[in-house]
Design a protein around this motif. Structure first.
Motif, PDB file in Angstrom:
ATOM      1  N   PRO A   1       0.824  -1.200   0.000  1.00  0.00           N
ATOM      2  CA  PRO A   1       0.000   0.000   0.000  1.00  0.00           C
ATOM      3  C   PRO A   1       0.864   1.257   0.000  1.00  0.00           C
ATOM      4  CG  PRO A   1       0.011  -1.041   2.164  1.00  0.00           C
ATOM      5  CD  PRO A   1       0.665  -1.991   1.221  1.00  0.00           C
TER       6      PRO A   1
ATOM      7  N   GLN B   1      -2.764   5.044   1.468  1.00  0.00           N
ATOM      8  CA  GLN B   1      -3.500   3.853   1.870  1.00  0.00           C
ATOM      9  C   GLN B   1      -3.067   3.380   3.254  1.00  0.00           C
ATOM     10  OE1 GLN B   1      -2.471   1.326  -1.443  1.00  0.00           O
ATOM     11  NE2 GLN B   1      -4.384   1.754  -2.525  1.00  0.00           N
ATOM     12  N   LYS B   2      -1.767   3.407   3.485  1.00  0.00           N
ATOM     13  CA  LYS B   2      -1.237   2.972   4.773  1.00  0.00           C
ATOM     14  C   LYS B   2      -1.742   3.861   5.903  1.00  0.00           C
ATOM     15  CE  LYS B   2       3.166   2.092   7.136  1.00  0.00           C
ATOM     16  NZ  LYS B   2       4.654   2.056   6.975  1.00  0.00           N
ATOM     17  N   THR B   3      -1.722   5.161   5.675  1.00  0.00           N
ATOM     18  CA  THR B   3      -2.199   6.103   6.683  1.00  0.00           C
ATOM     19  C   THR B   3      -3.679   5.879   6.983  1.00  0.00           C
ATOM     20  OG1 THR B   3      -0.579   7.750   5.957  1.00  0.00           O
ATOM     21  CG2 THR B   3      -2.444   8.546   7.270  1.00  0.00           C
TER      22      THR B   3
ATOM     23  N   VAL C   1       0.000  -3.037   9.815  1.00  0.00           N
ATOM     24  CA  VAL C   1       0.029  -2.076   8.713  1.00  0.00           C
ATOM     25  C   VAL C   1       1.027  -0.956   8.987  1.00  0.00           C
ATOM     26  CG1 VAL C   1      -1.336  -0.417   7.386  1.00  0.00           C
ATOM     27  CG2 VAL C   1      -2.350  -2.593   8.068  1.00  0.00           C
ATOM     28  N   SER C   2       1.150  -0.557  10.241  1.00  0.00           N
ATOM     29  CA  SER C   2       2.060   0.533  10.575  1.00  0.00           C
ATOM     30  C   SER C   2       3.523   0.153  10.392  1.00  0.00           C
ATOM     31  CB  SER C   2       1.836   0.976  12.017  1.00  0.00           C
ATOM     32  OG  SER C   2       2.223  -0.044  12.926  1.00  0.00           O
TER      33      SER C   2
END
Length: 229
Positions: free
Chosen positions: A17, A21-23, A150-151
């Motif tokens: 991502p 998208q990640k944020t 994800v982070s």
């Protein structure tokens, strides 16, 4: 001509991502984690203070319906490919919760948590509390896992263990509690509309095969995740 191994790898690889998208995913999962933590802790604190179950419902439900409704975004996440979760299983999980929160708890609060048996025990209480416990603990673990993953911070081994093992107990608890509430809503649903009652009867009939599909899906996901490790 069979495809080469290099082309297979390209098809299996999912692009990482981008920053936006990640944020977004970190924000969504962190927000959901905080909301579910608030709902669950609020329920437990009120219960420990011997608060009557109807009052617990009144205090917790306004935030619960917002928290659970937010999960509708997960169907969109799956549809657009933002996450790898299958659309069917995601839709089934979210739809059952939405039905309980908006189709059962919202119109039939008095039946769900207010009916009193001859011995003075409110027979609908354990269904609501069972849902709050099973949903709350499950979602705290799940959203915390995804937020860390994800982070890029890394997920602790203990959190991973909770993610892929607690469902063995929490899922049956949640499903049985949901079935209790749907069953108790059959009578008042019939007063609203016979079609609504038969819809809920159909829902109870779908719960058995649907629960099996979701349960085996989670077992398969557990095996896949632990196999990688």
């Amino acid at each position: 001509m069979p495809p080469s191994k290099s082309s297979d790898k390209k098809q299996q690889q999912k692009p990482a991502p981008n920053l936006l998208q990640k944020t977004y995913l970190v924000t969504y999962n962190t927000t959901s984690l905080l909301l579910w933590t608030t709902c669950t802790l609020r329920t437990l604190l009120l219960l420990l203070n011997n608060t009557p179950i109807p009052q617990i419902f009144t205090d917790v439900y306004p935030l619960l319906k917002i928290t659970q409704s937010l999960a509708l975004l997960e169907i969109i996440h799956s549809l657009v490919g933002l996450v790898r979760a299958p659309v069917m299983t995601t839709g089934m999980q979210v739809a059952s919760r939405i039905l309980l929160v908006w189709g059962i708890m919202f119109p039939f609060q008095g039946v769900i948590v207010g009916e009193t048996a001859d011995n003075g025990v409110q027979v609908g209480d354990w269904g609501f509390l069972g849902c709050m416990l099973a949903w709350g603990v499950t979602e705290i673990i799940r959203y915390g896992f995804f937020a860390l993953q994800v982070s890029g911070m890394g997920v602790p081994a203990a959190w991973t263990w909770l993610r892929y093992n607690t469902f063995y107990v929490l899922y049956p608890l949640g499903i049985s509690s949901e079935c209790v509430m749907v069953f108790k809503a059959l009578g008042p649903a019939g007063d609203v509309s016979p079609l609504f009652k038969w819809f809920l009867v159909l829902v109870l009939g779908v719960y058995v095969p649907g629960s099996y599909i979701l349960y085996t899906h989670m077992i398969a996901q557990r095996r896949k995740a632990l196999k990688k490790k």
